[in-house]
Design a protein around this motif. Structure first.
Motif, PDB file in Angstrom:
ATOM      1  N   THR A 159       0.837  -1.205   0.000  1.00 50.64           N
ATOM      2  CA  THR A 159       0.000   0.000   0.000  1.00 50.64           C
ATOM      3  C   THR A 159       0.867   1.249   0.000  1.00 50.64           C
ATOM      4  O   THR A 159       0.638   2.193  -0.768  1.00 50.64           O
ATOM      5  CB  THR A 159      -0.929  -0.011   1.223  1.00 50.64           C
ATOM      6  OG1 THR A 159      -1.741  -1.187   1.195  1.00 50.64           O
ATOM      7  CG2 THR A 159      -1.824   1.207   1.229  1.00 50.64           C
ATOM      8  N   ARG A 160       1.866   1.270   0.865  1.00 45.31           N
ATOM      9  CA  ARG A 160       2.770   2.422   0.912  1.00 45.31           C
ATOM     10  C   ARG A 160       3.591   2.513  -0.375  1.00 45.31           C
ATOM     11  O   ARG A 160       3.896   3.613  -0.855  1.00 45.31           O
ATOM     12  CB  ARG A 160       3.683   2.312   2.122  1.00 45.31           C
ATOM     13  CG  ARG A 160       2.944   2.113   3.439  1.00 45.31           C
ATOM     14  CD  ARG A 160       3.897   2.085   4.614  1.00 45.31           C
ATOM     15  NE  ARG A 160       4.465   3.393   4.824  1.00 45.31           N
ATOM     16  CZ  ARG A 160       3.865   4.361   5.516  1.00 45.31           C
ATOM     17  NH1 ARG A 160       2.692   4.150   6.061  1.00 45.31           N
ATOM     18  NH2 ARG A 160       4.424   5.528   5.653  1.00 45.31           N
ATOM     19  N   TYR A 161       3.956   1.354  -0.912  1.00 45.33           N
ATOM     20  CA  TYR A 161       4.724   1.356  -2.157  1.00 45.33           C
ATOM     21  C   TYR A 161       3.892   1.946  -3.293  1.00 45.33           C
ATOM     22  O   TYR A 161       4.400   2.753  -4.096  1.00 45.33           O
ATOM     23  CB  TYR A 161       5.140  -0.073  -2.491  1.00 45.33           C
ATOM     24  CG  TYR A 161       5.997  -0.195  -3.729  1.00 45.33           C
ATOM     25  CD1 TYR A 161       7.375  -0.051  -3.665  1.00 45.33           C
ATOM     26  CD2 TYR A 161       5.422  -0.455  -4.974  1.00 45.33           C
ATOM     27  CE1 TYR A 161       8.162  -0.171  -4.796  1.00 45.33           C
ATOM     28  CE2 TYR A 161       6.197  -0.565  -6.111  1.00 45.33           C
ATOM     29  CZ  TYR A 161       7.561  -0.427  -6.024  1.00 45.33           C
ATOM     30  OH  TYR A 161       8.335  -0.525  -7.141  1.00 45.33           O
ATOM     31  N   ALA A 162       2.624   1.547  -3.367  1.00 50.23           N
ATOM     32  CA  ALA A 162       1.767   2.053  -4.442  1.00 50.23           C
ATOM     33  C   ALA A 162       1.551   3.556  -4.328  1.00 50.23           C
ATOM     34  O   ALA A 162       1.420   4.254  -5.342  1.00 50.23           O
ATOM     35  CB  ALA A 162       0.420   1.328  -4.421  1.00 50.23           C
ATOM     36  N   ARG A 163       1.511   4.070  -3.117  1.00 48.43           N
ATOM     37  CA  ARG A 163       1.305   5.512  -2.931  1.00 48.43           C
ATOM     38  C   ARG A 163       2.514   6.333  -3.360  1.00 48.43           C
ATOM     39  O   ARG A 163       2.384   7.539  -3.595  1.00 48.43           O
ATOM     40  CB  ARG A 163       0.996   5.800  -1.470  1.00 48.43           C
ATOM     41  CG  ARG A 163      -0.292   5.187  -0.975  1.00 48.43           C
ATOM     42  CD  ARG A 163      -1.499   6.012  -1.319  1.00 48.43           C
ATOM     43  NE  ARG A 163      -1.526   7.272  -0.610  1.00 48.43           N
ATOM     44  CZ  ARG A 163      -2.603   8.037  -0.453  1.00 48.43           C
ATOM     45  NH1 ARG A 163      -3.757   7.656  -0.990  1.00 48.43           N
ATOM     46  NH2 ARG A 163      -2.552   9.170   0.193  1.00 48.43           N
ATOM     47  N   THR A 164       3.668   5.700  -3.460  1.00 42.48           N
ATOM     48  CA  THR A 164       4.867   6.437  -3.859  1.00 42.48           C
ATOM     49  C   THR A 164       5.296   6.182  -5.296  1.00 42.48           C
ATOM     50  O   THR A 164       6.040   6.988  -5.860  1.00 42.48           O
ATOM     51  CB  THR A 164       6.039   6.073  -2.926  1.00 42.48           C
ATOM     52  OG1 THR A 164       6.269   4.657  -2.992  1.00 42.48           O
ATOM     53  CG2 THR A 164       5.728   6.462  -1.491  1.00 42.48           C
TER      54      THR A 164
END
Length: 1108
Positions: free
Chosen positions: A248-253
């Motif tokens: 999730t954090r990876y997709a946001r960046t």
């Protein structure tokens, strides 16, 4: 983590758990039924059983001990007896010993360190469960000095063939990071290797370690992103949680916002309407048309710009099947992933699975309903088809009822309001007062949001005013007041009815609301409002504070609108409030008196009506869960509506698309499925033989009779065992493969790699042996071997037939292969050469230093010639540090300080000389000062001073004592006694004062340092604030430790200083090297057999250099 730690014990069989429970019952009976039994007697019996030779008794005693631990009993006295059984060959006993050590290793650090070598040996046990258990126990011993040992163990186990052991490595990495954050760089290398693991058992634990140690290193995920997405379905449930949170954090960046179009279009429409309203009438219509067309073109461009990344789509597709998971946490994690990263049109995918979770128990319902309430406060349409799923059940607990009520209120609209109000009408009759009050507030919200039902809601609420429950009446009045504020002119009769309730209502908040209505709309009830004020003035002293404040407001407003009838009442109320106990009421009365009845002409009094009678806007009733959108769904911070410890907000989407090529992984080797069939069956297929004849390199086939399994394991052994050789070998293979793009060359290179793995094993052994003799010679031979392998891979047979060198006479021959040299250095393994010799070879002479510990070998060397006798150096002249031993208040006017003189004590050369300074800070003499009872640890000694008969007031006297700390950091505890008092004191062991400087040449320093490598070496780095001279560096180190300087060098901004010494008791060498580079970074390396002393000395030197 808990589930993993319990796995090995559940795999051993069912009889273990049953016997364990039976043993626990026996312990319980012994504790409760034994009238004359004592804990000490029971412990002695268990100790005898542990010291016996029968495994059955040992196993039974260990079960009883673990049972006592579970009951909260202290069995630390059995630590020496238990730790001896760590070498047991019975796996059941060993597991229970490991459980015991995890509990008491912190309290018995010295004894726990003795068993570390056993754990290291267990790391090479054939049983994967034993290896994993040993690593888990080793990582659970919270002793900072074993950090280097832990690092070596992790580096060894990270390449273990068992996925369970590698999973345990991933669990141990965060523990080690919490002990020593300075190991972060080395741990990141291990995490990077674990992330490339394709085993589903390891993936979740590797990601968990990544999040806890280096969550900011997003570059480690790029190459493994697609692999993690594909493995996600097969990973265990808790591993799925860790991976989803990380992705999730990876997709946001790494991906663009898929919902940015809707936001931009909405903003464009808003600003376009604003600009159109503000345009002047004289503006030309053509210009307006041109602006409108330009805006439309911009909107079209924005819509056409966004195209979802294929990796973004892969993430959504990989997580969608997990919505059917039986684990509620996994379903909720996927839901938050969709809400935070998916297009708004796809959010409906997660609605039905979330509703399905409402059938779980109340704890899960509460968490899920909290997240649904937040979603419905922003987007009502998602859950509207499932409105009936949120109807309150009679068996629901109150907190679940309130959440369902909140969701139903959020979902209420013109089409379903009748159903919602019908439900609310039933809820009002509930016996739960809190739930009824919340229902009344929900009715008020529905009435304020939907103007069509406002009148009907007011009518229903007025009916509740006559309820027998004061809580229901009070809440109804507050909501009615809010609704009347929205349309006061249309409900004058309701205001009159509210005024009649003044005497009946007893709830302070409800009464304050009625008084506020009277004051705010006094012009609509001019005859009733003064009478209400008259009644309230009588009961002013007995009212609650909130009611008193509203009485003051009502009096001040009526004084401005109807002064003839209420001026005197206003004076009277202000006088009553002047002496109230609450300072808020006194301040309000003072302010209103100055505003309404100024002593002099005041400017502010002219604006009294504008200040007090200004129309207040109607309050907006919104959901309390609307503000929770700032937190990430499914987190503890979202649940408690506050930032929890460790919470990290989700990063914003990037404005520009990051480079997607970073996630591309090159496939270096293309394998043909028929290659496996050919090698496994050992049969050459006809079409494969045809391809071989067309290849370039003839005669490069594999050896006959070599199976696929043999070639597979030989390749894996080469890759994991010899990294230096595989790096050069693989480089040549890759260059060959890159040069040929045809299928024939691919199969040919595969065959070459198989022959390489088979024929290089003896050469690896030879090179390992040559490493011990000549490093330079080894490098030259490796280079030549690499060159030969690139040109003629098959012609390696003649190399084996070369004549052995004189130095290789004692080496094993090809017929009797030597044992492989261990990869890691054992704690007690100080051997210098090979264990076995080849058959028929002359035995090589063995030196004493190759068989004994370094300290013993050095002692033997000193007996050979007088020149090798170690001489003590003169102590350095550095400022002496003084420490407080007894405070004057605690010591009844006797103050005592102590310092280390760094001189040899006269009583014993193993003792540290300590100077005590006694000062009498009182008015009377202190008599008979001496040392009383001594509470020393094992092997420690203390030589006291002669008795001080009398110490006059204001005088000081110094004496000398000797303390043998036995090379430990345990304090020397004893009692200082006087004629009338006894004071318990302790002298803390300073690690630097346990060392004595010795005379040593630089060549001897290098030789001794080579003996103390591996486990005996401790190193660290620190950044200095400014450049430091060699003399200043020497002074800083000598302040900490009593050592002598071996050498000091300074070249081109680099400073290197070497120190040497030995411990005062066991004469163990302590070698220290401090090197400062041109950037101001100091590297400290300490070599010492006693790991505790080396680790503590390193910390003290770093602390002292940090002051520079």
């Amino acid at each position: 983590m808990a589930g993993v730690s319990g796995t090995p014990y559940s795999m051993e069989g069912g009889h273990s758990s049953s016997s364990f429970s039976a043993a626990t019952d026996d312990v319980n009976r012994d504790m409760t039924g034994g009238f004359f039994s004592s804990d000490q007697t029971r412990l002695e019996e268990l100790k005898k059983m542990l010291d016996g030779n029968k495994d059955g008794q040992k196993l039974e005693s260990m079960k009883r001990i673990i049972g006592m631990i579970a009951k909260g009993r202290n069995v630390s006295a059995l630590f020496p007896a238990v730790v001896k059984n760590v070498v047991s060959k019975n796996p059941e006993i060993k597991k229970l010993v490991y459980v015991y050590l995890m509990r008491y290793a912190e309290e018995e650090q010295d004894l726990a360190l003795l068993s570390i070598s056993t754990f290291q040996k267990a790391l090479k046990d054939p049983n994967q469960l034993i290896r994993a258990s040993a690593l888990r126990v080793l990582s659970s011993i919270r002793v900072p000095v074993i950090v280097p040992i832990m690092m070596l163990a992790l580096k060894e186990c990270v390449t273990d063939m068992s996925a369970f052991v590698r999973k345990t490595v991933a669990h141990a990495i965060p523990k080690l990071f919490s002990y020593d954050p300075e190991q972060k760089d080395a741990l990141i290398e291990l995490i990077e290797r674990l992330l490339t693991d394709r085993t589903t058992l390891v993936a979740g634990s590797a990601v968990t370690a990544f999040e806890e140690v280096c969550g900011e290193r997003i570059d480690l995920i790029h190459k493994n992103y697609r692999k993690l997405c594909n493995l996600l379905v097969d990973v265990d449930e808790w591993g799925q949680l860790a991976i989803i949170q990380m992705l999730t954090r990876y997709a946001r960046t790494q991906f663009l916002n898929p919902n940015v179009e809707d936001q931009e279009v909405t903003e464009a429409k808003f600003y376009s309407s604003t600009e159109s309203d503000s345009d002047s009438d004289d503006e030309d219509e053509d210009e307006r048309e041109k602006k409108r067309k330009r805006k439309e073109e911009k909107e079209k461009k924005k819509k056409s710009m966004y195209v979802m990344d294929s990796d973004h789509r892969l993430l959504l597709q990989s997580t969608k099947p997990l919505l059917q998971s039986r684990n509620a946490a996994v379903v909720l994690a996927v839901a938050q992933l969709y809400f935070h990263t998916a297009p708004a049109a796809e959010h409906s995918v997660v609605i039905r699975p979330l509703v399905r979770l409402l059938r779980s128990h109340s704890e899960v319902q509460w968490v899920v309903l909290t997240n649904i309430a937040t979603v419905t406060s922003a987007r009502q349409g998602l859950f509207e088809p499932y409105l009936k799923s949120f109807f309150v059940m009679g068996s629901d607990p109150t907190h679940v009822k309130l959440l369902k009520l909140e969701i139903m209120t959020n979902l209420a609209n013109e089409t379903n309001i009748s159903v919602v109000l019908r439900e609310f009408q039933t809820y009002v009759t509930s016996n739960d007062k809190e739930f009824v009050a919340a229902t009344i507030r929900a009715i008020g919200r529905c009435a304020s949001n939907l103007s069509d039902v406002t009148d009907s809601c007011l009518t229903g609420l007025m009916g509740l005013v006559s309820h027998r429950d004061e809580t229901v009446v009070g809440e109804s009045v507050v909501i009615i007041k809010t609704l009347l504020q929205m349309q006061p002119s249309e409900h004058k009769d309701l205001i009159v009815q509210m005024a009649k309730l003044t005497d009946k209502v007893q709830v302070p908040m409800a009464k304050a609301s009625i008084l506020w209505l009277m004051g705010e709309y006094s012009d609509r009830v001019p005859k009733i409002a003064p009478d209400v004020l008259r009644k309230m003035v009588k009961s002013f002293p007995s009212e609650e504070d909130i009611v008193k404040l509203q009485i003051l407001n009502l009096a001040s407003k009526l004084c401005l609108t109807n002064p003839k009838q209420t001026k005197l009442l206003c004076h009277h109320v202000l006088n009553l409030a002047k002496y109230d106990t609450n300072y808020d009421i006194r301040d309000r009365a003072r302010f209103l008196r100055t505003l309404l009845f100024p002593a002099e002409k005041s400017v502010i009094s002219k604006y009294a009506k504008k200040i007090l009678l200004v129309r207040k806007p109607a309050p907006v009733l919104e959901s309390a869960y609307k503000e929770r959108n700032q937190w990430q769904f499914g987190t503890l911070s979202h649940l408690i509506n506050s930032s929890a410890t460790g919470y990290q907000p989700l990063p914003d989407f990037p404005l520009e698309q990051p480079d997607p090529s970073v996630r591309n992984v090159e496939v270096r080797i293309e394998l043909d499925c028929w290659d496996f069939v050919d090698s496994f069956l050992q049969v050459e297929l006809p079409w494969k033989s045809e391809k071989k004849t067309k290849g370039k390199g003839k005669g490069k086939g594999k050896k006959p009779g070599k199976s696929f399994l043999e070639s597979f394991y030989s390749e894996s052994t080469e890759e994991s065992g010899s990294e230096s050789e595989s790096s050069s070998g693989s480089g040549s293979e890759e260059s060959d493969e890159s040069g040929s793009g045809s299928e024939e060359s691919g199969s040919e290179s595969e065959e070459e790699s198989g022959s390489w793995a088979t024929e290089s094993e003896p050469e690896e052994e030879e090179e390992d042996e040559e490493e011990e003799e000549d490093d330079d010679e080894e490098t030259d031979e490796e280079d030549s071997d690499d060159d030969e392998s690139e040109e003629e891979p098959v012609k390696k047979e003649p190399v084996k037939e070369k004549k052995p060198k004189p130095s290789e006479v004692a080496k094993p021959t090809k017929k009797s292969p030597a044992k492989k040299k261990p990869d890691t250095v054992q704690l007690l393994d100080f051997g210098g050469g090979d264990d076995d010799a080849g058959a028929g070879a002359a035995p090589a002479p063995i030196e004493a230093s190759a068989m004994l510990k370094p300290s013993i070998a050095s002692d033997l060397d000193t007996l050979e010639t007088p020149s090798k006798v170690i001489q003590l150096s003169t102590p350095s002249s550095v400022p002496r540090q003084s420490f407080q031993l007894l405070h004057r208040i605690t010591g009844k006017s006797l103050a005592v300080s102590y310092s280390f003189t760094r001189k040899e004590h006269l009583y014993s050369d193993k003792m540290v000389d300590v100077e005590l300074v006694f000062t009498n800070q009182g008015d009377h003499a202190i008599q008979n000062i001496a040392i009383g009872n001594k509470q020393l640890e094992a092997k420690m000694e203390l030589h006291d001073f002669g008795q001080i008969d009398s110490l006059a007031a204001g005088e000081s006297i110094s004496v000398s004592i000797g303390v043998n700390f036995a090379d430990t950091l345990n304090p020397a505890k004893f009692d200082l006694v006087t004629k009338s008092s006894k004071f318990p004191v302790k002298i803390e062991a300073r690690v630097g004062e346990l060392i004595r400087g010795i005379v040593m040449s630089e060549a001897m320093f290098a030789k001794e340092r080579g003996k103390l490598a591996g486990m005996n070496e401790t190193s660290g780095q620190i950044a200095l604030n400014e450049a430091i001279e060699p003399s200043a560096l020497v002074e800083r180190v000598l302040l900490v430790a009593n050592m002598s300087v071996v050498s000091s060098q300074s070249e081109e901004g680099k400073v290197t200083v070497r120190f040497c010494g030995q411990t005062s008791c066991d004469r163990v060498a302590v070698l220290t090297s401090v090197a400062v580079d041109e950037n101001g970074k100091a590297k400290i390396v300490i070599n010492c057999e006693k790991i505790v002393i080396g680790s503590m000395l390193l910390k003290e030197i770093k602390a002292e250099l940090a002051k520079a």
